[in-house]
Design an enzyme around this catalytic site. Structure first.
Site, PDB file in Angstrom:
ATOM      1  N   GLU A   1      -0.404  -8.468   5.235  1.00 36.21           N
ATOM      2  CA  GLU A   1      -0.020  -8.529   6.966  1.00 36.21           C
ATOM      3  C   GLU A   1      -1.121  -8.363   7.639  1.00 36.21           C
ATOM      4  O   GLU A   1      -1.020  -8.735   8.873  1.00 36.21           O
ATOM      5  CB  GLU A   1       1.196  -7.299   7.154  1.00 36.21           C
ATOM      6  CG  GLU A   1       0.335  -5.825   7.170  1.00 36.21           C
ATOM      7  CD  GLU A   1       0.218  -5.171   5.690  1.00 36.21           C
ATOM      8  OE1 GLU A   1       0.321  -5.914   4.739  1.00 36.21           O
ATOM      9  OE2 GLU A   1      -0.027  -4.135   5.690  1.00 36.21           O
TER      10      GLU A   1
ATOM     11  N   CYS B   1       0.974  -1.160  -0.021  1.00 31.34           N
ATOM     12  CA  CYS B   1       0.138   0.040   0.101  1.00 31.34           C
ATOM     13  C   CYS B   1       0.806   1.357  -0.021  1.00 31.34           C
ATOM     14  O   CYS B   1       1.466   1.554  -1.156  1.00 31.34           O
ATOM     15  CB  CYS B   1      -0.974  -0.046   1.099  1.00 31.34           C
ATOM     16  SG  CYS B   1      -2.374   1.162   0.787  1.00 31.34           S
TER      17      CYS B   1
ATOM     18  N   HIS C   1      -2.904  -5.397   1.673  1.00 28.46           N
ATOM     19  CA  HIS C   1      -2.370  -5.642   2.927  1.00 28.46           C
ATOM     20  C   HIS C   1      -2.213  -7.069   3.426  1.00 28.46           C
ATOM     21  O   HIS C   1      -2.951  -7.385   4.468  1.00 28.46           O
ATOM     22  CB  HIS C   1      -2.929  -4.854   4.001  1.00 28.46           C
ATOM     23  CG  HIS C   1      -2.585  -3.159   3.830  1.00 28.46           C
ATOM     24  ND1 HIS C   1      -1.883  -2.507   4.293  1.00 28.46           N
ATOM     25  CD2 HIS C   1      -3.717  -2.472   3.226  1.00 28.46           C
ATOM     26  CE1 HIS C   1      -2.138  -1.310   4.327  1.00 28.46           C
ATOM     27  NE2 HIS C   1      -3.284  -1.178   3.638  1.00 28.46           N
TER      28      HIS C   1
HETATM   29  N1  GLN Z   1      -3.478   6.277   0.874  1.00 27.98           N
HETATM   30  C1  GLN Z   1      -2.272   6.121   1.403  1.00 27.98           C
HETATM   31  C2  GLN Z   1      -1.134   6.855   0.964  1.00 27.98           C
HETATM   32  O1  GLN Z   1      -1.221   7.481   0.188  1.00 27.98           O
HETATM   33  C3  GLN Z   1      -2.016   4.716   1.853  1.00 27.98           C
HETATM   34  C4  GLN Z   1      -3.076   3.825   2.539  1.00 27.98           C
HETATM   35  C5  GLN Z   1      -2.593   2.525   2.960  1.00 27.98           C
HETATM   36  O2  GLN Z   1      -1.103   2.252   3.176  1.00 27.98           O
HETATM   37  N2  GLN Z   1      -3.419   1.820   3.674  1.00 27.98           N
HETATM   38  O3  GLN Z   1      -0.253   6.345   1.537  1.00 27.98           O
END
Ligand code: GLN
Length: 209
Positions: free
Chosen positions: A189, A93, A187
């Site tokens: 994790e 992410c 994710h």
């Molecule tokens: N939207 C977040 C960002 O721009 C990422 C979100 C996440 O890691 N769950 O970093």
């Protein structure tokens, strides 16, 4: 959202040390998943800790915050240097955003480590769909789809020729690999299914052999 783990670490002492960039985000969850996947997992906040890691996970969180803290902690250049010289890295992410060569819509001053020849769009799935789960088939991960947990997730807008798209949701790449670099928009994790972490730990093992 918990999927039983299939297989497991081979037992005995962990043979590779995998750091988790511990500036912000879901660090503990990655440390636990890496341990379950058979690695010696350690938080990384200082360049000396980075130097001791065979591979690095960049967690989910907020990429602008991770970027600012990496600069403030004097880690951004050491991170770029390790990635350039072939250290395996996996970003989930916000971590995917950190590994992108280019962000389509960066915040002012937002830097990335880079390494994966791709353009990502932050918060890409839109307001209606800020957080969702989907079964995701990931190339290279055996045993059926993984539970993809997407939280204000990015997607991959475009990739260069060296980048392998490992998974697609809604026509958009959400997992990619380029050499020793791996990134997922979701994710693993958070799910108790450690197959993606095992894939990464295997990449780290292959790099130290
Ligand atoms: N939207 C977040 C960002 O721009 C990422 C979100 C996440 O890691 N769950 O970093």
């Amino acid at each position: 959202m918990t999927t039983p783990d299939i297989g497991g670490a081979t037992g005995g002492g962990a043979d590779v040390t995998v750091g988790v960039l511990a500036l912000q985000g879901d660090v503990r969850e990655h440390l636990a998943a890496l341990t379950a996947a058979g690695a010696e997992a350690r938080p990384v906040r200082r360049p000396e800790e980075l130097a001791e890691a065979d591979g690095l996970v960049i967690p989910g969180g907020e990429s602008t915050t991770i970027s600012k803290l990496a600069t403030a902690f004097g880690l951004l250049e050491p991170l770029r240097e390790r990635v350039r010289s072939g250290m395996p890295a996996y970003g989930s992410c916000a971590g995917m955003i950190m590994l992108a060569d280019k962000i389509l819509d960066p915040r002012a001053g937002q830097e990335t480590i880079g390494g994966i020849d791709m353009i990502v769009r932050r918060n890409a799935f839109g307001r209606q769909n800020e957080s969702f789960e989907a079964a995701v088939e990931v190339a290279g991960v055996e045993g059926g789809p993984v539970e993809g947990v997407f939280i204000r997730a990015p997607w991959v807008e475009s990739t260069g020729a060296e980048v392998e798209e490992l998974a697609v949701v809604d026509g958009r790449a959400v997992a990619v690999r380029q050499g020793r670099l791996l990134a997922t928009a979701f994710h693993p994790e958070l799910t108790g299914d450690h197959r993606v972490h095992r894939l990464f730990v295997d990449m780290v093992r292959a790099s130290v052999m």
